[in-house]
Design a protein around this motif. Structure first.
Motif, PDB file in Angstrom:
ATOM      1  N   HIS A   1      50.482  33.859  32.461  1.00 16.87           N
ATOM      2  CA  HIS A   1      49.258  35.463  32.513  1.00 16.87           C
ATOM      3  C   HIS A   1      48.320  35.039  33.824  1.00 16.87           C
ATOM      4  O   HIS A   1      47.932  36.182  33.455  1.00 16.87           O
ATOM      5  N   ALA A   2      47.928  34.699  34.053  1.00 20.65           N
ATOM      6  CA  ALA A   2      46.859  34.122  34.768  1.00 20.65           C
ATOM      7  C   ALA A   2      46.927  33.729  36.245  1.00 20.65           C
ATOM      8  O   ALA A   2      46.295  32.600  35.757  1.00 20.65           O
TER       9      ALA A   2
ATOM     10  N   GLY B   1      27.479  37.204  30.878  1.00 14.42           N
ATOM     11  CA  GLY B   1      28.224  38.454  30.163  1.00 14.42           C
ATOM     12  C   GLY B   1      29.074  38.500  30.375  1.00 14.42           C
ATOM     13  O   GLY B   1      30.573  38.142  29.694  1.00 14.42           O
ATOM     14  N   ALA B   2      29.193  38.651  31.834  1.00 17.56           N
ATOM     15  CA  ALA B   2      30.890  39.835  32.820  1.00 17.56           C
ATOM     16  C   ALA B   2      32.275  38.470  32.335  1.00 17.56           C
ATOM     17  O   ALA B   2      33.319  38.504  31.673  1.00 17.56           O
ATOM     18  N   SER B   3      31.632  36.868  32.838  1.00 19.21           N
ATOM     19  CA  SER B   3      32.247  36.376  33.074  1.00 19.21           C
ATOM     20  C   SER B   3      33.079  35.604  31.414  1.00 19.21           C
ATOM     21  O   SER B   3      34.049  34.791  31.459  1.00 19.21           O
ATOM     22  N   ASN B   4      31.665  35.511  30.609  1.00 24.13           N
ATOM     23  CA  ASN B   4      32.148  35.011  29.526  1.00 24.13           C
ATOM     24  C   ASN B   4      33.411  36.248  28.050  1.00 24.13           C
ATOM     25  O   ASN B   4      33.767  35.555  28.385  1.00 24.13           O
ATOM     26  N   ALA B   5      33.256  37.363  29.385  1.00 31.49           N
ATOM     27  CA  ALA B   5      33.801  38.157  28.436  1.00 31.49           C
ATOM     28  C   ALA B   5      35.436  38.623  29.136  1.00 31.49           C
ATOM     29  O   ALA B   5      36.310  38.529  28.878  1.00 31.49           O
ATOM     30  N   LEU B   6      35.403  37.699  30.320  1.00 29.66           N
ATOM     31  CA  LEU B   6      36.794  37.877  31.223  1.00 29.66           C
ATOM     32  C   LEU B   6      37.031  35.967  30.692  1.00 29.66           C
ATOM     33  O   LEU B   6      38.551  36.361  29.838  1.00 29.66           O
ATOM     34  N   LEU B   7      36.550  35.274  29.939  1.00 26.61           N
ATOM     35  CA  LEU B   7      37.294  34.017  30.041  1.00 26.61           C
ATOM     36  C   LEU B   7      37.817  34.060  28.429  1.00 26.61           C
ATOM     37  O   LEU B   7      38.716  33.573  28.114  1.00 26.61           O
ATOM     38  N   LYS B   8      37.600  35.295  27.218  1.00 26.10           N
ATOM     39  CA  LYS B   8      37.637  35.225  26.347  1.00 26.10           C
ATOM     40  C   LYS B   8      39.367  35.477  26.680  1.00 26.10           C
ATOM     41  O   LYS B   8      39.594  35.667  25.394  1.00 26.10           O
ATOM     42  N   ASN B   9      39.244  36.753  27.189  1.00 23.97           N
ATOM     43  CA  ASN B   9      40.270  37.044  27.266  1.00 23.97           C
ATOM     44  C   ASN B   9      41.494  36.353  27.608  1.00 23.97           C
ATOM     45  O   ASN B   9      42.259  36.087  27.795  1.00 23.97           O
ATOM     46  N   LEU B  10      41.088  35.459  28.585  1.00 29.60           N
ATOM     47  CA  LEU B  10      42.826  34.563  29.625  1.00 29.60           C
ATOM     48  C   LEU B  10      42.744  33.344  28.263  1.00 29.60           C
ATOM     49  O   LEU B  10      43.468  32.777  28.459  1.00 29.60           O
ATOM     50  N   GLU B  11      41.768  33.177  27.443  1.00 30.35           N
ATOM     51  CA  GLU B  11      41.846  32.374  26.610  1.00 30.35           C
ATOM     52  C   GLU B  11      42.567  32.497  25.551  1.00 30.35           C
ATOM     53  O   GLU B  11      43.357  31.773  24.800  1.00 30.35           O
TER      54      GLU B  11
ATOM     55  N   GLY C   1      51.783  40.342  27.160  1.00 34.57           N
ATOM     56  CA  GLY C   1      52.407  41.023  28.004  1.00 34.57           C
ATOM     57  C   GLY C   1      51.843  40.879  29.380  1.00 34.57           C
ATOM     58  O   GLY C   1      52.056  41.749  30.092  1.00 34.57           O
ATOM     59  N   THR C   2      50.443  40.971  29.264  1.00 31.30           N
ATOM     60  CA  THR C   2      49.250  40.761  29.915  1.00 31.30           C
ATOM     61  C   THR C   2      49.063  39.955  31.160  1.00 31.30           C
ATOM     62  O   THR C   2      48.927  38.477  30.984  1.00 31.30           O
ATOM     63  N   ILE C   3      48.969  40.385  32.446  1.00 27.75           N
ATOM     64  CA  ILE C   3      48.808  39.568  33.496  1.00 27.75           C
ATOM     65  C   ILE C   3      48.036  39.508  34.158  1.00 27.75           C
ATOM     66  O   ILE C   3      47.554  40.820  34.636  1.00 27.75           O
ATOM     67  N   PHE C   4      47.134  38.845  34.848  1.00 29.99           N
ATOM     68  CA  PHE C   4      45.637  38.809  35.149  1.00 29.99           C
ATOM     69  C   PHE C   4      45.966  38.700  36.685  1.00 29.99           C
ATOM     70  O   PHE C   4      46.177  37.238  37.187  1.00 29.99           O
ATOM     71  N   LEU C   5      45.556  39.430  37.788  1.00 33.83           N
ATOM     72  CA  LEU C   5      45.659  39.231  39.400  1.00 33.83           C
ATOM     73  C   LEU C   5      44.283  38.880  39.350  1.00 33.83           C
ATOM     74  O   LEU C   5      43.765  39.681  39.901  1.00 33.83           O
TER      75      LEU C   5
ATOM     76  N   ARG D   1      42.107  27.645  33.360  1.00 37.58           N
ATOM     77  CA  ARG D   1      43.188  29.014  32.670  1.00 37.58           C
ATOM     78  C   ARG D   1      43.749  29.364  33.655  1.00 37.58           C
ATOM     79  O   ARG D   1      45.101  30.713  33.168  1.00 37.58           O
ATOM     80  N   CYS D   2      43.785  29.513  34.626  1.00 42.89           N
ATOM     81  CA  CYS D   2      45.015  29.793  35.167  1.00 42.89           C
ATOM     82  C   CYS D   2      45.201  29.205  36.813  1.00 42.89           C
ATOM     83  O   CYS D   2      44.851  28.248  36.818  1.00 42.89           O
ATOM     84  N   ARG D   3      46.944  30.425  37.126  1.00 43.18           N
ATOM     85  CA  ARG D   3      47.160  28.651  38.259  1.00 43.18           C
ATOM     86  C   ARG D   3      46.830  29.299  39.425  1.00 43.18           C
ATOM     87  O   ARG D   3      46.584  30.842  39.807  1.00 43.18           O
TER      88      ARG D   3
END
Length: 308
Positions: free
Chosen positions: A8-9, A121-131, A136-140, A156-158
């Motif tokens: 997913h990431a 802030g923004a990094s932690n907000a993204l981390l929550k989505n990655l966790e 169906g969501t793919i993060f690139l 949390r990423c390949r």
């Protein structure tokens, strides 16, 4: 992608300007086109008349988002960008994540570059989505310096590593993109870009071959009467010459580094010390917005030390 079990990431890592974001956009389009039922041959190609392609191009695809640094308020050129991607942009993904994907079972989010996320802030907000990834969501995620990211984001990423292009590949790309450029200009762009087509194209049209010729003349003669240095400094101090000045700040240290392997003894020591001095001067000139004419004159003086 072909296996149907894509992580997913993904973290696309490598030097800036080598095609990571272009690859991410191609992958995103392919994922969304396949998800919507398009029957496509192997690879990444998607026909120009594909609905997903048209929606992405129009900025209206409901299952696609791309986060980048935005132009500052009041900027009409679109070139003066904010220093970071703020938390508001990451939180702006919330409404999309609150519902199921609209056109298939897939959604794609590209962040170009994840290095630019506002901390913390923004990094932690993204981390929550990655966790807790929405279904169906793919993060690139694009990163020019993955070592500077939060370890929790990296974990949390390949990771897919992109390496700089070799000289032959660089020459091929630039000839395709710059068909009217002469061989000397192509060669100068290849030398300066260090395997990055994006960087080379950014410097295209700045007559880097002439810059190289000026540096070579100074290095060979030592410029004892300072005429060459003065001429070069004056030409790059003009406001219209700002892009060439920026190119000069990158090229001069690299020019010294390229000369060093051919030298021996005290001349080699002089070149190595000059390389350190040139890099420091270039970094200081950018950070402190030093006077361009004085900076070029001083930098050319460092190059002049290469003369016998």
């Amino acid at each position: 992608m072909a296996s149907g079990s894509l992580h997913h990431a993904w973290l696309f890592a490598g030097p800036e300007g080598i095609g990571k974001a272009s690859f991410a956009r191609a992958a995103a389009l392919r994922l969304l086109a396949e998800g919507a039922g398009a029957v496509l041959p192997p690879g990444f190609e998607v026909p120009d008349d594909n609905v997903q392609r048209k929606l992405i191009a129009a900025g209206s695809h409901p299952d696609y988002r791309e986060l980048t640094r935005q132009p500052k308020e009041g900027d009409k050129t679109g070139l003066d960008l904010a220093r970071s991607i703020p938390i508001a942009q990451v939180r702006g993904l919330g409404p999309m994540f609150a519902t199921r994907p609209s056109m298939s079972e897939r959604r794609v989010v590209i962040i170009d570059a994840v290095d630019d996320l506002e901390r913390p802030g923004a990094s932690n907000a993204l981390l929550k989505n990655l966790e807790e990834p929405p279904q169906g969501t793919i993060f690139l995620l694009i990163s020019h310096a993955p070592g500077r990211l939060l370890p929790t984001i990296r974990s949390r990423c390949r990771q897919l590593r992109f390496d700089p292009l070799g000289d032959d590949a660089m020459t091929s790309v630039l000839r395709e993109r710059l068909p009217s450029a002469d061989p000397a200009e192509i060669a100068a762009l290849v030398r300066m870009a260090h395997g990055s087509p994006g960087r080379a194209l950014g410097f295209a049209g700045l007559d880097l071959a002439a810059l190289d010729a000026a540096l070579s003349a100074i290095a060979q003669s030592g410029d004892p009467d300072n005429r060459r240095r003065v001429k070069l400094a004056r030409s790059l101090a003009l406001k219209a010459a700002q892009p060439r000045y920026e190119a000069f700040l990158e090229r001069a240290p690299a020019f010294i580094a390229a000369a060093a392997p051919r030298l021996r003894g005290e001349r080699l020591r002089t070149a190595l010390d000059g390389y350190d001095a040139a890099r420091t001067l270039a970094a200081t000139a950018r950070a402190l917005t030093l006077d361009a004419q004085a900076t070029v004159y001083e930098m050319a003086g460092i190059v002049a030390r290469l003369a016998r």
